[in-house]
Design an enzyme around this catalytic site. Structure first.
Site, PDB file in Angstrom:
ATOM      1  N   ASN A 148      -2.077   0.218   6.688  1.00 34.99           N
ATOM      2  CA  ASN A 148      -1.617  -1.050   7.273  1.00 34.99           C
ATOM      3  C   ASN A 148      -0.728  -1.860   6.318  1.00 34.99           C
ATOM      4  O   ASN A 148      -0.745  -3.084   6.318  1.00 34.99           O
ATOM      5  CB  ASN A 148      -2.812  -1.869   7.794  1.00 34.99           C
ATOM      6  CG  ASN A 148      -3.749  -2.292   6.677  1.00 34.99           C
ATOM      7  OD1 ASN A 148      -3.605  -1.842   5.542  1.00 34.99           O
ATOM      8  ND2 ASN A 148      -4.686  -3.167   6.983  1.00 34.99           N
ATOM      9  N   HIS A 190      -2.078  -5.614   1.529  1.00 35.88           N
ATOM     10  CA  HIS A 190      -3.390  -6.254   1.354  1.00 35.88           C
ATOM     11  C   HIS A 190      -3.159  -7.640   0.782  1.00 35.88           C
ATOM     12  O   HIS A 190      -2.185  -7.866   0.055  1.00 35.88           O
ATOM     13  CB  HIS A 190      -4.261  -5.439   0.389  1.00 35.88           C
ATOM     14  CG  HIS A 190      -5.496  -6.163  -0.037  1.00 35.88           C
ATOM     15  ND1 HIS A 190      -6.637  -6.210   0.743  1.00 35.88           N
ATOM     16  CD2 HIS A 190      -5.751  -6.930  -1.127  1.00 35.88           C
ATOM     17  CE1 HIS A 190      -7.547  -6.958   0.134  1.00 35.88           C
ATOM     18  NE2 HIS A 190      -7.035  -7.401  -1.009  1.00 35.88           N
ATOM     19  N   TYR A 220     -12.944  -1.530  -3.137  1.00 34.05           N
ATOM     20  CA  TYR A 220     -13.388  -1.686  -1.745  1.00 34.05           C
ATOM     21  C   TYR A 220     -14.904  -1.502  -1.600  1.00 34.05           C
ATOM     22  O   TYR A 220     -15.378  -1.174  -0.513  1.00 34.05           O
ATOM     23  CB  TYR A 220     -12.635  -0.709  -0.851  1.00 34.05           C
ATOM     24  CG  TYR A 220     -11.210  -1.166  -0.547  1.00 34.05           C
ATOM     25  CD1 TYR A 220     -10.965  -2.320   0.188  1.00 34.05           C
ATOM     26  CD2 TYR A 220     -10.112  -0.438  -0.995  1.00 34.05           C
ATOM     27  CE1 TYR A 220      -9.674  -2.745   0.462  1.00 34.05           C
ATOM     28  CE2 TYR A 220      -8.805  -0.865  -0.718  1.00 34.05           C
ATOM     29  CZ  TYR A 220      -8.604  -2.022   0.012  1.00 34.05           C
ATOM     30  OH  TYR A 220      -7.330  -2.447   0.294  1.00 34.05           O
ATOM     31  N   GLU A 243      -9.761 -10.384  -7.497  1.00 29.98           N
ATOM     32  CA  GLU A 243      -8.786  -9.306  -7.269  1.00 29.98           C
ATOM     33  C   GLU A 243      -7.638  -9.366  -8.279  1.00 29.98           C
ATOM     34  O   GLU A 243      -7.138  -8.343  -8.720  1.00 29.98           O
ATOM     35  CB  GLU A 243      -8.277  -9.373  -5.827  1.00 29.98           C
ATOM     36  CG  GLU A 243      -9.396  -9.059  -4.829  1.00 29.98           C
ATOM     37  CD  GLU A 243      -8.941  -9.060  -3.375  1.00 29.98           C
ATOM     38  OE1 GLU A 243      -7.780  -9.414  -3.106  1.00 29.98           O
ATOM     39  OE2 GLU A 243      -9.756  -8.695  -2.525  1.00 29.98           O
ATOM     40  N   LYS A 256       0.821  -1.209   0.000  1.00 29.76           N
ATOM     41  CA  LYS A 256       0.000   0.000   0.000  1.00 29.76           C
ATOM     42  C   LYS A 256       0.866   1.274   0.000  1.00 29.76           C
ATOM     43  O   LYS A 256       2.071   1.223   0.287  1.00 29.76           O
ATOM     44  CB  LYS A 256      -0.922  -0.026   1.219  1.00 29.76           C
ATOM     45  CG  LYS A 256      -1.947  -1.165   1.165  1.00 29.76           C
ATOM     46  CD  LYS A 256      -2.937  -1.052   2.310  1.00 29.76           C
ATOM     47  CE  LYS A 256      -3.991  -2.138   2.232  1.00 29.76           C
ATOM     48  NZ  LYS A 256      -5.035  -1.980   3.262  1.00 29.76           N
TER      49      LYS A 256
HETATM   50  P1  CMP Z   1      -7.291  -4.648   3.619  1.00 27.36           P
HETATM   51  O1  CMP Z   1      -6.668  -5.962   3.884  1.00 27.36           O
HETATM   52  O2  CMP Z   1      -6.850  -3.893   2.434  1.00 27.36           O
HETATM   53  O3  CMP Z   1      -8.879  -4.846   3.545  1.00 27.36           O
HETATM   54  C1  CMP Z   1      -9.804  -3.848   3.887  1.00 27.36           C
HETATM   55  C2  CMP Z   1      -9.145  -2.633   4.468  1.00 27.36           C
HETATM   56  O4  CMP Z   1      -9.979  -1.786   5.221  1.00 27.36           O
HETATM   57  C3  CMP Z   1      -8.116  -3.084   5.492  1.00 27.36           C
HETATM   58  O5  CMP Z   1      -7.032  -3.727   4.889  1.00 27.36           O
HETATM   59  C4  CMP Z   1      -7.810  -1.777   6.163  1.00 27.36           C
HETATM   60  O6  CMP Z   1      -6.897  -0.986   5.435  1.00 27.36           O
HETATM   61  C5  CMP Z   1      -9.170  -1.131   6.157  1.00 27.36           C
HETATM   62  N1  CMP Z   1      -9.784  -1.284   7.480  1.00 27.36           N
HETATM   63  C6  CMP Z   1     -10.322  -2.381   7.994  1.00 27.36           C
HETATM   64  N2  CMP Z   1     -10.789  -2.149   9.238  1.00 27.36           N
HETATM   65  C7  CMP Z   1     -10.529  -0.858   9.482  1.00 27.36           C
HETATM   66  C8  CMP Z   1     -10.771  -0.024  10.578  1.00 27.36           C
HETATM   67  N3  CMP Z   1     -11.365  -0.476  11.670  1.00 27.36           N
HETATM   68  N4  CMP Z   1     -10.378   1.249  10.504  1.00 27.36           N
HETATM   69  C9  CMP Z   1      -9.778   1.705   9.378  1.00 27.36           C
HETATM   70  N5  CMP Z   1      -9.512   0.960   8.292  1.00 27.36           N
HETATM   71  C10 CMP Z   1      -9.882  -0.318   8.349  1.00 27.36           C
END
Ligand code: CMP
Length: 176
Positions: A121, A124, A55, A135, A15
Site C-alpha cells: 500500500n 506508511h 510490526y 518510529e 514501501k
Molecule cells: P501500515 O500503515 O504500514 O501499517 C500496518 C500495515 O499492515 C498496513 O500499512 C498494511 O500494509 C498492513 N495491513 C493492514 N491491514 C491489512 C490487511 N487487512 N491485509 C493486509 N495487510 C494489511
C-alpha cells in the site's frame, strides 16, 4: 514556507512496491517536498527481523506474515518530516490503509493513486505523537528529536533553510 505554529515531526516510509518504480518514487518525493520540510532521509533494506520488530503489534494478525515478508523484500525509503500537524497531514496525504477503499473513496490520495493491495500500500506514516517518537527512533536511532525541537525547529519555522538537491533534505541556511 513560514509557520506560526510549532512544527511537528513524523515518520514516513515509502514501501518496497513504490521504491521499485523510480518514477513513482520521484513523484512521491516531490509531493513530500511540496508539503513538508525533509529533516532526514534514508534509503535502506530491512532484514526480516527488522520487519518483525517494527510490526510486532500486528503479530498474530492474518496479514502479519505477508506484511513482514513484503517489508523485507526490497529497498524502501524512510523520512523524518516536519510541518504543522505533520502526523495528521501525512496520513491524509496517504489515504486509507485498505487500497480498495482508497481507490474508491479517496482516489487522489497516494494509496488511491499508487496502492496495489492492502499489503503493498505504497506508504506508511506514524499514527500518533507516541508512535512518531518510537518510529523515528527505530529508523533514525542517532536522531535527537528533543534537541532538534529545541535548536532547529524555531529556525525551520522561520523558513531560514535551504533544500540540498544532492542529499534531498532541508538544512539550515549557512550564515556567511
Ligand atoms: P501500515 O500503515 O504500514 O501499517 C500496518 C500495515 O499492515 C498496513 O500499512 C498494511 O500494509 C498492513 N495491513 C493492514 N491491514 C491489512 C490487511 N487487512 N491485509 C493486509 N495487510 C494489511
Amino acid at each position: 514556507m513560514r509557520c506560526a505554529k510549532a512544527l511537528q515531526l513524523t515518520l514516513a516510509v515509502i514501501k518496497p512496491d513504490a521504491v521499485a518504480h523510480p518514477l513513482i518514487l520521484e513523484t512521491l518525493h516531490q509531493k513530500i517536498l511540496e508539503n513538508f520540510f525533509i529533516i532526514r532521509k534514508n534509503d535502506l533494506v530491512w532484514r526480516r527481523e527488522d520487519s518483525e520488530n517494527f510490526y510486532a503489534e500486528h503479530a498474530g494478525c492474518y496479514f502479519y506474515q505477508r506484511l513482514v515478508e513484503f517489508m523485507s523484500s526490497g529497498p524502501m525509503r524512510a523520512y523524518i518530516l516536519a510541518r504543522e500537524d505533520a502526523i495528521t497531514y501525512w496520513r491524509g496525504m496517504m489515504g486509507p490503509t485498505k487500497v480498495f477503499r482508497a481507490h474508491f473513496t479517496s482516489p487522489n490520495t497516494l494509496r488511491g493513486q499508487y496502492g496495489l493491495t492492502d499489503t503493498r500500500n505504497t506508504t506508511h506514516g506514524s499514527d500518533s505523537i507516541e508512535s512518531a517518537k518510537k518510529e523515528i527512533a527505530f529508523f533514525f536511532p542517532e536522531f535527537a528529536a528533543d534537541e532538534w525541537m529545541e535548536r532547529e525547529e524555531p529556525v525551520f519555522r522561520l523558513g531560514l533553510i535551504e533544500y540540498n538537491e544532492q542529499s534531498k533534505v532541508h538544512t539550515l541556511q549557512e550564515t556567511r
